[in-house]
Design an enzyme around this catalytic site. Structure first.
Site, PDB file in Angstrom:
ATOM      1  CE  LYS A  26     -13.827 -18.206 -45.546  1.00  0.00           C
ATOM      2  NZ  LYS A  26     -13.921 -17.391 -46.793  1.00  0.00           N
ATOM      3  CD  GLU A  90       6.055 -20.890 -42.300  1.00  0.00           C
ATOM      4  OE1 GLU A  90       5.781 -19.677 -42.377  1.00  0.00           O
ATOM      5  OE2 GLU A  90       5.632 -21.754 -43.103  1.00  0.00           O
ATOM      6  CG  ASP A 254      13.854 -19.744 -25.274  1.00  0.00           C
ATOM      7  OD1 ASP A 254      14.258 -20.809 -24.762  1.00  0.00           O
ATOM      8  OD2 ASP A 254      12.988 -19.701 -26.147  1.00  0.00           O
TER       9      ASP A 254
END
Length: 338
Positions: A26, A90, A254
């Site tokens: 984890k 997402e 962008d």
């Protein structure tokens, strides 16, 4: 209205960091940052922080689509949504704090059926006809044919809005004409013309090939850490990069498109507009997630490149203009088509 952006494959961009990326275990992450994402939305965010009037249009669906709408509204951007059946995607970026490396996990967008695609074309025509510039930026989602942007260019031929395109892959290769300004990366340009571009001469030749073939009138090639290259039928100019610390590289291209389009919308010559684009992109590199640069930072960087403050909008309306290179005195040159 000054600028309209179209994002066919929008996303919610989630950014976080962890002490170290390792398999199986984890990995405890920092509180995530959520940004409205997708090429055209990022372009609109940069235009907005520069004080330009901009409307972002995009398809959105499901609870993630509603969250995207909320995030765009919180950014203070006017928007036009096309409701679709699927869930807005997402994306995730994770920074490994031990190395500083950033890992990006990009998911496929929602598939759009033929009716949803047609509604996107009809809606953008309704809002972009009176704009100065229409920017289409980003990838195409599943179910959308590679020639979608060309279909849009064919429609836009009769509008006053000048078409700016920033895309890649099959969508870039499918362009045949009707583009005012095309902004590929050097890798995307090489992929489009089907050959490696090893030096500046080859890059200029590839950009001019697209101009000669009628695909675009102006090609601005982003070269990453090597700056940018702007090419027209009779001119080519290289722009040096600005060296600044990097927090996140996502959305910098962008931001560059947003700065260039704002500059052109305000009547700058192409050289000055590209410098504003480089300033906006560099400022975006110093922000977390896909956040645009701060306007005062963009202005500072523009001064470093140009020696003058970034121009303010004058509120004037020009239906159709040819934007030329800056004159030797550094003033913007503008000629009217009619």
């Amino acid at each position: 209205m000054s600028i309209v952006t179209l994002t066919m494959n929008p996303a919610i961009d989630l950014a976080t960091s962890t002490p170290r990326l390792v398999p199986i275990d984890k990995m405890r992450c920092t509180t995530p940052r959520l940004d409205p994402g997708g090429g055209g939305i990022n372009v609109a965010r940069t235009a907005a922080v520069l004080g330009e009037t901009v409307t972002a249009m995009f398809p959105a669906g499901g609870h993630t689509g509603r969250l995207l709408e909320q995030l765009v509204a919180e950014a203070g951007i006017s928007m036009r949504l096309v409701p679709v059946a699927g869930l807005t995607r997402e994306n995730i970026s994770v920074t490994d704090m031990s190395s500083g490396a950033q890992y990006r996990f990009v998911f496929p967008g929602v598939a759009l059926d033929a009716d949803e695609q047609l509604r996107c074309l009809d809606e953008v025509e309704e809002i972009a006809c009176g704009a100065r510039f229409l920017v289409v930026s980003g990838s195409l989602p599943s179910g959308v044919a590679p020639d979608f942007f060309q279909r849009l260019a064919d429609r836009a031929a009769s509008w006053t809005a000048r078409l700016v395109v920033d895309t890649s892959g099959a969508a870039l290769r499918a362009l045949r004409g009707g583009v005012y300004l095309l902004k590929p990366s050097v890798r995307e340009l090489g992929d489009c013309v089907g050959r490696p571009l090893r030096d500046r001469d080859e890059q200029i030749a590839a950009a001019r090939q697209l101009i000669t073939e009628g695909v675009a009138r102006i090609v601005v090639v982003s070269l990453g850490a090597e700056g940018a290259l702007a090419v027209t039928e009779g001119s080519a100019e290289w722009f040096a990069p600005i060296r600044e610390p990097v927090i996140s590289g996502i959305g910098a291209g962008d931001a560059m498109v947003g700065g260039i389009t704002v500059g052109l919308s305000r009547g700058l010559g192409l050289s000055a507009a590209v410098r504003l684009g480089i300033a906006a992109a560099t400022a975006a590199l110093g922000t977390p997630g896909t956040a645009p640069g701060r306007p005062e930072h963009i202005d500072e960087l523009y001064r470093r490149l140009d020696g003058r403050a970034a121009p303010e909008t004058d509120g004037s309306k020009v239906d159709s203009t040819d934007y030329l290179w800056d004159s030797p005195s550094g003033t913007a040159s503008v000629t009217l088509d009619r």
